[in-house]
Design a protein around this motif. Structure first.
Motif, PDB file in Angstrom:
ATOM      1  N   TRP A  63      58.825  -4.388  -3.460  1.00  0.00           N
ATOM      2  CA  TRP A  63      57.765  -5.399  -3.518  1.00  0.00           C
ATOM      3  C   TRP A  63      57.264  -5.576  -4.945  1.00  0.00           C
ATOM      4  N   GLY A  64      57.060  -4.466  -5.649  1.00  0.00           N
ATOM      5  CA  GLY A  64      56.556  -4.560  -7.018  1.00  0.00           C
ATOM      6  C   GLY A  64      57.497  -5.296  -7.947  1.00  0.00           C
ATOM      7  N   LEU A  65      58.811  -5.166  -7.707  1.00  0.00           N
ATOM      8  CA  LEU A  65      59.793  -5.857  -8.548  1.00  0.00           C
ATOM      9  C   LEU A  65      59.776  -7.366  -8.346  1.00  0.00           C
ATOM     10  N   GLU A  66      59.093  -7.848  -7.297  1.00  0.00           N
ATOM     11  CA  GLU A  66      58.927  -9.287  -7.134  1.00  0.00           C
ATOM     12  C   GLU A  66      58.026  -9.873  -8.222  1.00  0.00           C
ATOM     13  N   SER A  67      57.145  -9.046  -8.775  1.00  0.00           N
ATOM     14  CA  SER A  67      56.184  -9.525  -9.778  1.00  0.00           C
ATOM     15  C   SER A  67      56.440  -8.982 -11.175  1.00  0.00           C
ATOM     16  N   PHE A  68      57.022  -7.785 -11.275  1.00  0.00           N
ATOM     17  CA  PHE A  68      57.169  -7.132 -12.574  1.00  0.00           C
ATOM     18  C   PHE A  68      58.630  -6.771 -12.820  1.00  0.00           C
ATOM     19  N   GLY A  69      58.975  -6.624 -14.096  1.00  0.00           N
ATOM     20  CA  GLY A  69      60.256  -6.058 -14.464  1.00  0.00           C
ATOM     21  C   GLY A  69      60.232  -4.556 -14.238  1.00  0.00           C
ATOM     22  N   PRO A  70      61.381  -3.904 -14.250  1.00  0.00           N
ATOM     23  CA  PRO A  70      61.418  -2.458 -13.955  1.00  0.00           C
ATOM     24  C   PRO A  70      60.624  -1.607 -14.939  1.00  0.00           C
ATOM     25  N   TRP A  71      60.726  -1.910 -16.221  1.00  0.00           N
ATOM     26  CA  TRP A  71      59.997  -1.122 -17.214  1.00  0.00           C
ATOM     27  C   TRP A  71      58.499  -1.377 -17.117  1.00  0.00           C
ATOM     28  N   ALA A 219      48.613  15.688 -15.608  1.00  0.00           N
ATOM     29  CA  ALA A 219      49.924  15.177 -16.027  1.00  0.00           C
ATOM     30  C   ALA A 219      49.853  13.684 -16.309  1.00  0.00           C
ATOM     31  N   LEU A 220      49.137  12.940 -15.477  1.00  0.00           N
ATOM     32  CA  LEU A 220      48.970  11.503 -15.699  1.00  0.00           C
ATOM     33  C   LEU A 220      48.162  11.226 -16.956  1.00  0.00           C
ATOM     34  N   VAL A 221      47.087  11.987 -17.148  1.00  0.00           N
ATOM     35  CA  VAL A 221      46.240  11.774 -18.327  1.00  0.00           C
ATOM     36  C   VAL A 221      47.005  12.094 -19.612  1.00  0.00           C
ATOM     37  N   LEU A 222      47.783  13.182 -19.595  1.00  0.00           N
ATOM     38  CA  LEU A 222      48.550  13.540 -20.783  1.00  0.00           C
ATOM     39  C   LEU A 222      49.598  12.483 -21.144  1.00  0.00           C
ATOM     40  N   SER A 223      50.117  11.794 -20.128  1.00  0.00           N
ATOM     41  CA  SER A 223      51.138  10.764 -20.381  1.00  0.00           C
ATOM     42  C   SER A 223      50.537   9.406 -20.701  1.00  0.00           C
ATOM     43  N   LEU A 224      49.200   9.285 -20.650  1.00  0.00           N
ATOM     44  CA  LEU A 224      48.550   7.979 -20.829  1.00  0.00           C
ATOM     45  C   LEU A 224      48.865   7.308 -22.163  1.00  0.00           C
ATOM     46  N   PRO A 225      48.849   8.013 -23.300  1.00  0.00           N
ATOM     47  CA  PRO A 225      49.184   7.325 -24.555  1.00  0.00           C
ATOM     48  C   PRO A 225      50.577   6.689 -24.529  1.00  0.00           C
ATOM     49  N   VAL A 226      51.541   7.382 -23.936  1.00  0.00           N
ATOM     50  CA  VAL A 226      52.900   6.842 -23.874  1.00  0.00           C
ATOM     51  C   VAL A 226      52.978   5.668 -22.912  1.00  0.00           C
ATOM     52  N   THR A 227      52.331   5.792 -21.747  1.00  0.00           N
ATOM     53  CA  THR A 227      52.421   4.720 -20.755  1.00  0.00           C
ATOM     54  C   THR A 227      51.665   3.472 -21.184  1.00  0.00           C
ATOM     55  N   VAL A 228      50.561   3.629 -21.917  1.00  0.00           N
ATOM     56  CA  VAL A 228      49.844   2.455 -22.425  1.00  0.00           C
ATOM     57  C   VAL A 228      50.707   1.716 -23.443  1.00  0.00           C
ATOM     58  N   ALA A 229      51.304   2.462 -24.368  1.00  0.00           N
ATOM     59  CA  ALA A 229      52.192   1.826 -25.349  1.00  0.00           C
ATOM     60  C   ALA A 229      53.396   1.195 -24.659  1.00  0.00           C
ATOM     61  N   GLY A 230      53.957   1.898 -23.671  1.00  0.00           N
ATOM     62  CA  GLY A 230      55.090   1.341 -22.939  1.00  0.00           C
ATOM     63  C   GLY A 230      54.734   0.085 -22.184  1.00  0.00           C
ATOM     64  N   ALA A 232      52.416  -2.128 -23.034  1.00  0.00           N
ATOM     65  CA  ALA A 232      52.260  -3.220 -23.992  1.00  0.00           C
ATOM     66  C   ALA A 232      53.610  -3.786 -24.416  1.00  0.00           C
ATOM     67  N   VAL A 233      54.566  -2.904 -24.672  1.00  0.00           N
ATOM     68  CA  VAL A 233      55.891  -3.364 -25.098  1.00  0.00           C
ATOM     69  C   VAL A 233      56.627  -4.046 -23.956  1.00  0.00           C
ATOM     70  N   ALA A 234      56.620  -3.418 -22.771  1.00  0.00           N
ATOM     71  CA  ALA A 234      57.382  -3.951 -21.636  1.00  0.00           C
ATOM     72  C   ALA A 234      56.836  -5.297 -21.187  1.00  0.00           C
ATOM     73  N   LEU A 235      55.517  -5.431 -21.124  1.00  0.00           N
ATOM     74  CA  LEU A 235      54.922  -6.691 -20.672  1.00  0.00           C
ATOM     75  C   LEU A 235      55.199  -7.832 -21.650  1.00  0.00           C
ATOM     76  N   SER A 236      55.415  -7.499 -22.907  1.00  0.00           N
ATOM     77  CA  SER A 236      55.707  -8.550 -23.883  1.00  0.00           C
ATOM     78  C   SER A 236      57.138  -9.053 -23.765  1.00  0.00           C
TER      79      SER A 236
END
Length: 334
Positions: A63-71, A219-230, A232-236
């Motif tokens: 369902w999510g892939l209907e709106s977003f790309g995989p990354w 674990a989620l909080v520690l990965s937040l800097p990477v996922t936020v940057a990811g 921004a790049v993926a959505l562009s």
């Protein structure tokens, strides 16, 4: 201390010389072991709820892939899950984890927060949810192997026989459904097995020294800097077309599969042990087949009920076999 010491033999003599209290005190040894089974039942229920939450992950991803790309889907879901977890940790005023836990939390983040979602999402671009679910049904066996290597758990032979039998049932079902073909999507799925098993085993180990929701939360909080940057790049680079299914899929992936599901899962593993909990996931592919049929309209073959019976029998055997785990220091119960 001398007074206390002298009282012990006195009580012992009284029990030995007075026959009347013996029947009254005899039930005590049988009532003492009642607490561990209750704890194990709680762990079994929590781990089972985690499996139900995980079984919805692949249909929600489709369902999510209907709106977003995989990354984009993987990065955004991780950001939303981290915001939920960070808010809960902040409101509860949970202190920052100790340095000795950081390495394990990074393994959980790499395997469960990033690696498994990304590899399975890439696989679901070319394969169906039902096919992916059955391939990932091999996860319990890989998790048990990683657990044995990491924590020193030594399941008995009956446990391994039942686990291998369950994996064989899942593998046979996969071959029957896919015609024996191995695609690029299957390679992504096999890679996801390895990284997720490592994250599960490490998270289950950490959940014995801190609450399970804190394990996945940090674990989620520690990965937040990477996922936020990811994000921004993926959505562009990947276009976004919002649909009802896409939004529901994203919300469930972030809140249900990533945070709530992993919370109850890690807590359950801490109670009943990683190998035993991992075998409950043998039922996850079959649950996903049902969700795929109901939510996505994917076909459900006549072999599915037979595979379900075989898998559930294997689960029953593994739960009965139990495991021999090394004793780990735990905080005394009040």
């Amino acid at each position: 201390m001398r007074d206390n010491d002298s009282a012990i033999p006195t009580a012992t003599i009284a029990l030995a010389t007075t026959p009347a209290p013996t029947p009254a005190t005899s039930p005590a040894p049988t009532s003492a072991p009642a607490q561990p089974p209750r704890s194990e039942r709680t762990g079994f229920v929590l781990a089972s709820l985690g499996v139900v939450a995980f079984s919805l992950t692949f249909p929600a991803t489709v369902w999510g892939l209907e709106s977003f790309g995989p990354w984009s889907l993987v990065a955004v879901r991780s950001v939303l899950a981290a915001l939920i977890a960070g808010t809960v940790l902040l409101v509860a005023r949970i202190p920052w984890p100790g340095r000795r836990h950081l390495g394990g939390l990074l393994v959980v983040a790499g395997g469960v927060v990033a690696g498994f979602p990304l590899l399975t999402t890439l696989a679901l671009r070319t394969t169906t949810s039902s096919h992916a679910a059955v391939v990932v049904g091999l996860l319990p066996l890989t998790t048990a192997v990683f657990s044995s290597l990491r924590t020193g758990a030594r399941p008995p032979r009956a446990f391994w026989i039942a686990a291998l039998a369950g994996a064989a049932v899942v593998l046979a079902f996969t071959v029957a459904q896919s015609g024996g073909a191995v695609s690029a999507g299957d390679l992504y799925l096999f890679g996801s097995l390895l990284v997720c098993a490592a994250g599960y085993a490490e998270g289950g180990r950490l959940a014995r020294s801190m609450p399970g929701w804190q394990v996945i939360g940090w674990a989620l909080v520690l990965s937040l800097p990477v996922t936020v940057a990811g994000s921004a790049v993926a959505l562009s680079y990947e276009p976004v077309t919002l649909t009802g299914h896409g939004i529901v899929g994203l919300v469930w992936l972030a809140a249900g599969s990533t945070f709530i599901g992993l919370y109850v899962w890690y807590r359950g593993m801490a109670e009943i042990g990683i190998p035993r909990a991992s075998q409950l996931q043998l039922a996850q592919p079959l649950l996903t087949l049902v969700w795929s049929f109901l939510l996505l309209g994917e076909g459900l073959s006549a072999a599915a009920p037979l595979a379900a019976v075989g898998v559930l029998v294997c689960i029953a055997v593994t739960q009965r076999a139990g495991t021999r785990r090394p004793r780990e220091p735990r905080a005394p119960r009040p």
